[in-house]
Motif scaffolding. Structure first.
Motif, PDB file in Angstrom:
ATOM      1  N   SER A  23       2.420   1.377 -19.018  1.00 27.96           N
ATOM      2  CA  SER A  23       0.985   1.578 -18.779  1.00 27.96           C
ATOM      3  C   SER A  23       0.690   1.592 -17.280  1.00 27.96           C
ATOM      4  O   SER A  23       1.571   1.347 -16.451  1.00 27.96           O
ATOM      5  N   ASP A  52      -5.003   2.593 -17.414  1.00 30.32           N
ATOM      6  CA  ASP A  52      -5.232   2.006 -18.739  1.00 30.32           C
ATOM      7  C   ASP A  52      -6.038   0.721 -18.611  1.00 30.32           C
ATOM      8  O   ASP A  52      -6.919   0.438 -19.418  1.00 30.32           O
ATOM      9  N   THR A  53      -5.708  -0.082 -17.604  1.00 25.79           N
ATOM     10  CA  THR A  53      -6.473  -1.284 -17.284  1.00 25.79           C
ATOM     11  C   THR A  53      -6.881  -1.213 -15.821  1.00 25.79           C
ATOM     12  O   THR A  53      -6.281  -0.482 -15.024  1.00 25.79           O
ATOM     13  N   HIS A  78      -9.650  -3.701 -19.836  1.00 27.00           N
ATOM     14  CA  HIS A  78      -9.346  -2.323 -20.214  1.00 27.00           C
ATOM     15  C   HIS A  78     -10.291  -1.373 -19.476  1.00 27.00           C
ATOM     16  O   HIS A  78     -11.456  -1.704 -19.209  1.00 27.00           O
ATOM     17  N   LYS A  79      -9.809  -0.187 -19.183  1.00 24.50           N
ATOM     18  CA  LYS A  79     -10.578   0.776 -18.395  1.00 24.50           C
ATOM     19  C   LYS A  79     -11.947   1.057 -19.005  1.00 24.50           C
ATOM     20  O   LYS A  79     -12.972   1.039 -18.302  1.00 24.50           O
ATOM     21  N   ASP A 106     -13.771  -0.757 -20.988  1.00 21.79           N
ATOM     22  CA  ASP A 106     -14.656  -1.923 -20.892  1.00 21.79           C
ATOM     23  C   ASP A 106     -15.198  -2.089 -19.476  1.00 21.79           C
ATOM     24  O   ASP A 106     -16.385  -2.386 -19.277  1.00 21.79           O
ATOM     25  N   GLY A 116      -9.899  -9.123 -23.994  1.00 20.42           N
ATOM     26  CA  GLY A 116      -9.205  -8.368 -22.967  1.00 20.42           C
ATOM     27  C   GLY A 116     -10.012  -8.100 -21.717  1.00 20.42           C
ATOM     28  O   GLY A 116      -9.539  -7.413 -20.811  1.00 20.42           O
ATOM     29  N   HIS A 117     -11.237  -8.653 -21.624  1.00 17.45           N
ATOM     30  CA  HIS A 117     -12.122  -8.409 -20.487  1.00 17.45           C
ATOM     31  C   HIS A 117     -12.393  -9.743 -19.792  1.00 17.45           C
ATOM     32  O   HIS A 117     -13.090 -10.604 -20.332  1.00 17.45           O
TER      33      HIS A 117
END
Length: 333
Positions: free
Chosen positions: A43, A225-226, A240-241, A243, A314-315
């Motif tokens: 990633s 991706d992030t 994550h991108k 978010d 994930g944020h």
């Protein structure tokens, strides 16, 4: 975790400030001050922020190019990079590479590009001598270069071609992880698109993992991706991108993203203008580093350092504004 190629925990890199008649250490420049994130295998993580926030130093410290780290942990394939022996580090160098920002100054003007790309291949004995030329031709072809280019020197190429040479030099060692240090910032827009598409194609073909350092948010949104957002040596938001771009949480991230140009002359801009200047990393503010420029600043922000919290899955964000949310959970690695 098994699918993480890189785990960075509370990474710190300080540079000493010397002064006085005896040239003693009188202070520290806190270039990287407590950075924590994970990078999944195959990633791309985009690292963004204002100039001088510590993006490049973070990448170089991860690769062990800035001497010893001041603190924290860098795990590459589950092993601490700074605990590797000289022999182990030499082997790991082929798996971790960097593409530098300036494609001209990072290439030796005295060597033809065949030697520039193949120098490390010979040093690490990656292929037999009988296969060396064919291997070099294959790598160059993947990066859009021709075999007859091997005898030419860097000054004979355009900026985009020189960046392709830098990419080929990194990929010649067959790495798993590449730090892309603003690889398109010195190129014009049309060439930027070519290099970004080349990086994505190579990632798909080779399963590469990228740490993509940039100040161009549109490029980061396209390739990542992030995304991690840095301010004054610290990672203030990470996730994550989708978010990060759809729902930025930290006041600094909101101000940064409000500066993205909108390709519509009829669309109104809701630019958030930050007051004041960036504090010095040699003397950062107490508490939250952003409190001197934040309109939501409270007394707590001035004295207490916020911790990284997971506001949604994930944020992660480093801000006192989200301490009362029930979903907020401290990130542990």
């Amino acid at each position: 975790m098994a699918d993480d190629i890189l785990q960075v925990t509370d990474l710190k890199k300080y540079f000493p400030i010397k002064g006085g008649m005896l040239n003693r250490v009188v202070g520290q420049v806190k270039a990287v001050d407590g950075v924590t994130f994970r990078l999944k295998r195959g990633s791309t993580m985009g690292l963004v922020g204002e100039s001088g926030c510590g993006k490049t130093t973070t990448g170089r410290t991860i690769l062990r190019l800035n001497g010893e780290k001041t603190g924290g942990q860098v795990l590459f394939n589950g092993k601490e990079v700074y605990d590797l022996s000289d022999k182990e580090l030499r082997a790991a160098r082929t798996k971790m590479q960097i593409i530098f920002q300036d494609p001209f100054s990072s290439l030796s003007p005295r060597l033809p590009i065949g030697e520039i790309i193949g120098e490390a291949v010979k040093e690490h004995n990656l292929v037999p001598k009988s296969e060396y030329d064919d291997y070099l031709d294959k790598v160059m072809d993947e990066c859009g270069l021709q075999p007859f280019h091997k005898t030419r020197y860097p000054h004979e190429f355009s900026g985009g071609q020189r960046q392709r040479i830098c990419i080929a030099r990194a990929l010649a060692l067959n790495p798993e992880f590449v730090v892309c240090d603003e690889p398109v910032s010195a190129l014009d827009v049309s060439i930027q698109a070519q290099i970004i598409n080349l990086l994505r194609k190579l990632q798909e073909q080779r399963g590469l993992s990228y740490l993509f350092i940039s100040h161009d948010l549109s490029v980061v949104e396209h390739i990542s991706d992030t995304v991690g957002v840095m301010y004054l040596g610290s990672l203030v938001e990470y996730g994550h991108k989708k978010d990060i771009f759809k729902n930025p949480l930290h006041p600094y991230t909101k101000a940064l993203f409000s500066a993205i140009p909108i390709p519509d002359p009829k669309a109104g801009m809701s630019r958030i203008v930050l007051e004041g200047s960036i504090p010095s990393p040699a003397n950062p503010p107490s508490g939250c580093k952003f409190h001197t420029r934040c309109k939501y600043c409270t007394e707590r922000c001035k004295t207490e350092v916020p911790v990284q919290k997971e506001v949604e899955k994930g944020h992660f964000v480093v801000c006192h504004l989200y301490d009362k949310k029930k979903k907020a959970v401290a990130l542990t690695i």
